[in-house]
Design a protein around this motif. Structure first.
Motif, mmCIF file in Angstrom:
data_model
loop_
_atom_site.group_PDB
_atom_site.id
_atom_site.type_symbol
_atom_site.label_atom_id
_atom_site.label_comp_id
_atom_site.label_asym_id
_atom_site.label_seq_id
_atom_site.Cartn_x
_atom_site.Cartn_y
_atom_site.Cartn_z
ATOM 1 N N ALA A 112 0.823 -1.212 0.000
ATOM 2 C CA ALA A 112 0.000 0.000 0.000
ATOM 3 C C ALA A 112 0.856 1.261 0.000
ATOM 4 O O ALA A 112 0.470 2.287 -0.569
ATOM 5 N N ALA A 113 2.036 1.172 0.615
ATOM 6 C CA ALA A 113 2.929 2.335 0.688
ATOM 7 C C ALA A 113 3.792 2.481 -0.559
ATOM 8 O O ALA A 113 4.563 3.449 -0.677
ATOM 9 N N GLY A 114 3.682 1.532 -1.488
ATOM 10 C CA GLY A 114 4.471 1.595 -2.708
ATOM 11 C C GLY A 114 5.924 1.193 -2.510
ATOM 12 O O GLY A 114 6.771 1.499 -3.356
ATOM 13 N N LEU A 115 6.235 0.496 -1.436
ATOM 14 C CA LEU A 115 7.614 0.115 -1.137
ATOM 15 C C LEU A 115 7.935 -1.324 -1.555
ATOM 16 O O LEU A 115 9.100 -1.668 -1.776
ATOM 17 N N TRP A 116 6.924 -2.147 -1.667
ATOM 18 C CA TRP A 116 7.142 -3.575 -1.927
ATOM 19 C C TRP A 116 7.887 -3.830 -3.232
ATOM 20 O O TRP A 116 8.823 -4.625 -3.278
ATOM 21 N N ASP A 117 7.498 -3.159 -4.282
ATOM 22 C CA ASP A 117 8.076 -3.422 -5.604
ATOM 23 C C ASP A 117 9.443 -2.782 -5.800
ATOM 24 O O ASP A 117 10.050 -2.963 -6.861
#
Length: 626
Positions: free
Chosen positions: A460-465
């Motif tokens: 959700a925070a855009g950090l995973w990818d």
């Protein structure tokens, strides 16, 4: 006995009693200052009383005026130490140590504001000295008072008091040893030691440990230093490696899971997965299914040390306590060299395992402890992993990318239960309900649920990818005394043989890369010491003094433990028994046929110990700058 002699004897006894009462009052005041009205354990009462009796008994040997002088000196020294504990504890919620005081690092990173931590009430500890010192000046010109007790009687009373005091102190230490075995040896929680055996006894033991270490320390010869340097140079020589710099510039998020043994992954009970979230993640990750816990006397902190430094744990005690003044070349330091911001997060008391100081030594830019989290959900020892991960991701969002965030979980810590939170509705363990094993499985399921929260929050925070995510277990959870229960759970039998027991010393480990790259299974036998060099190759970091191996560029498995036992892909060598077994058949093999591997393990332990115990990195850096 004359009246003067009677008066002198009474004065001798009363003076020692008064001196003892002064020390007792100060010690108890410090205790209340640090932990408030938390109930005193019997061991604290016994230990403190015993220590005071020992100190004041020795004063009986002196003549009245010398006794007064000696007490003033002892009183001043103890008062300074106690006030240091109070001031230090006000910020770190811990007690000081000899090494800390020697370094004048009383308040760590806030040392510039140390005086701001001192409160007016702290001066109350010196009130008695403000009376006793002027009184000394007033008495100086008066005739030396005679001791009422003759020397043989004073000696007998001193010996009796020393025996009583020593026995009370030993009873206090034995009580703590029974309740928390190994704590006195490893010192993983200085505050708990001090609050159980007494502040004075804690500082006496700490001083003895420090002096013993200083007396035992010698300088390593130039030849031995050269041999250590050569070993690390050859071991970490750069070459053409697969996947080198594959993840360069990506964030690194490493999660250390408390007590996650390897068997829980993909394990089902009554048809329900114990770790559904990790199972799903494993299918998208590179899973290492033969990773062994290599921790020793430092427990959880040893796992942090192994993963971030790639050296073996300390021979005695915990590296986090014994060597926090060393210079290291660690994973966070390697990341910082590449422009990373580094942070470690663990929602526990900062003084536990001496983390505040060790994290600074390892080069982390910031350390977020329980003081930096909203304790809105509690399970077991503190903040739930669910809330911890949510708040941790919020902190990551404020960091400059790329960053390295090291997260240490807490919810799955022994004893795996919380009287105020029931986990029975989350996982049906059937006949295991209410047992040690049943509690463990339900607790692991609860912690796995939190891992799902972490993944969702990162996405959700855009950090995973844009992040490399490493997840591994710190140590095993099932003690040998529970091996029969484990045997029944996993094998449906009453006990485990030595090979099966060793098999269950594995922990969970997986590596997820953006785009689900490199997913699959790595079967190589390895340990936590291999995490740093593996990540260094992927991210383009340097690991000049790593004792581990890059698991993406090795064809042969090998893991060595602190006790010298080692395992490769085919055999296990029990060092204490000088016995070598085939892993598949259990057949005993000739040790001489594996002389090279046996020597390899001995050398690895030796060079790692020498680098750590002689603080060679600091020495070499000083010489290079010299």
């Amino acid at each position: 006995m004359t009246q003067a002699r009677w008066q002198g004897a009474l004065r001798d006894i009363l003076s020692v009693l008064v001196y003892g009462c002064i020390l007792l009052v100060k010690t108890y005041c410090v205790k209340y200052s640090l932990v408030g009205n938390y109930p005193l354990h019997r061991s604290f009462l016994l230990g403190t009383l015993g220590a005071v009796i020992v100190i004041t008994a020795l004063l009986l040997l002196l003549r009245p005026r010398a006794r007064y002088y000696a007490f003033l000196g002892i009183n001043l020294l103890i008062t300074i130490i106690l006030v240091a504990d109070v001031v230090y504890g006000r910020y770190f919620r811990d007690v000081t140590s000899v090494a800390l005081l020697k370094q004048a690092r009383l308040a760590g990173e806030v040392q510039e504001s140390v005086f701001a931590l001192i409160e007016p009430r702290d001066l109350a500890y010196f009130i008695d000295l403000l009376v006793l010192v002027p009184l000394l000046c007033f008495q100086r010109d008066k005739r030396q008072p005679q001791s009422g007790l003759k020397w043989p009687l004073r000696l007998v009373l001193t010996v009796i008091c020393l025996l009583v005091g020593a026995n009370l102190t030993q009873a206090s230490i034995d009580s703590l040893q029974q309740r928390q075995p190994g704590l006195i040896r490893a010192f993983w929680d200085k505050q708990v030691v001090a609050h159980n055996i007494g502040t004075l006894n804690f500082h006496a033991i700490d001083a003895w440990r420090y002096l013993k270490k200083q007396m035992a320390s010698t300088k390593l010869s130039q030849e031995e230093q050269a041999a250590v340097a050569q070993w690390f140079a050859e071991h970490n020589a750069e070459g053409n490696k697969q996947y080198h710099n594959l993840m360069q510039g990506k964030n690194l998020i490493m999660v250390q899971l408390e007590a996650f043994q390897g068997f829980v992954l993909n394990f089902k009970i009554n048809g329900q997965e114990v770790t559904p979230n990790l199972n799903r993640l494993a299918k998208k990750s590179l899973t290492f299914n033969n990773i062994y816990a290599q921790t020793a006397g430092g427990g959880t902190s040893d796992a942090e040390f192994l993963a971030n430094v790639s050296l073996y744990p300390a021979r005695e005690g915990a590296a986090f306590y014994e060597f926090y003044t060393n210079t290291f070349q660690s994973l966070p330091m390697a990341a910082k060299e590449q422009g990373y911001e580094t942070v470690v997060m663990h929602a526990n008391r900062p003084g536990f395992w001496n983390r505040t100081h060790m994290y600074t030594a390892l080069g982390f830019d910031a350390y977020y402890s329980d003081l930096d989290f909203d304790i809105d959900e509690v399970f077991g020892l503190g903040l739930t992993d669910h809330s911890f991960y949510r708040q941790a991701v919020q902190k990551m969002q404020q960091m400059q990318q790329p960053f390295y965030a090291f997260l240490v979980s807490l919810s799955s810590h022994f004893p795996f239960v919380d009287a105020n939170v029931s986990l029975s509705d989350r996982l049906d363990v059937g006949a295991w309900q209410g047992t040690f094993i049943g509690n463990y499985l339900q607790n692991i399921h609860f912690a796995d649920e939190a891992v799902g929260v972490l993944i969702d929050e990162l996405q959700a925070a855009g950090l995973w990818d844009n992040s490399v995510v490493v997840i591994y277990g710190d140590h095993t959870a099932i003690p040998h005394g529970r091996s029969q229960e484990l045997a029944k759970l996993l094998y449906g039998k009453e006990g485990l043989d030595e090979l099966q027991w060793q098999e269950e010393q594995k922990v969970v480990m997986m590596l997820h890369l953006p785009g689900d790259r490199l997913r699959g299974v790595n079967d190589r036998t390895a340990g936590q010491i291999d995490i740093f060099p593996t990540l260094a190759n992927l991210l383009g970091f340097k690991s000049k003094y790593a004792a581990g191996r890059d698991l993406l560029n090795t064809d042969n498995g090998f893991v060595c433990f602190r006790n010298g036992t080692w395992i490769n892909d085919d055999v296990i060598y029990f060092r204490s028994q000088r016995k070598l077994l085939d892993l598949k058949t259990g057949t005993e093999l000739a040790a001489e046929d594996f002389a090279a591997e046996i020597e390899r393990a001995e050398i690895e332990l030796k060079v790692s110990d020498q680098l750590l115990e002689y603080d060679l990195i600091r020495q070499w850096q000083t010489e290079a700058d010299g």
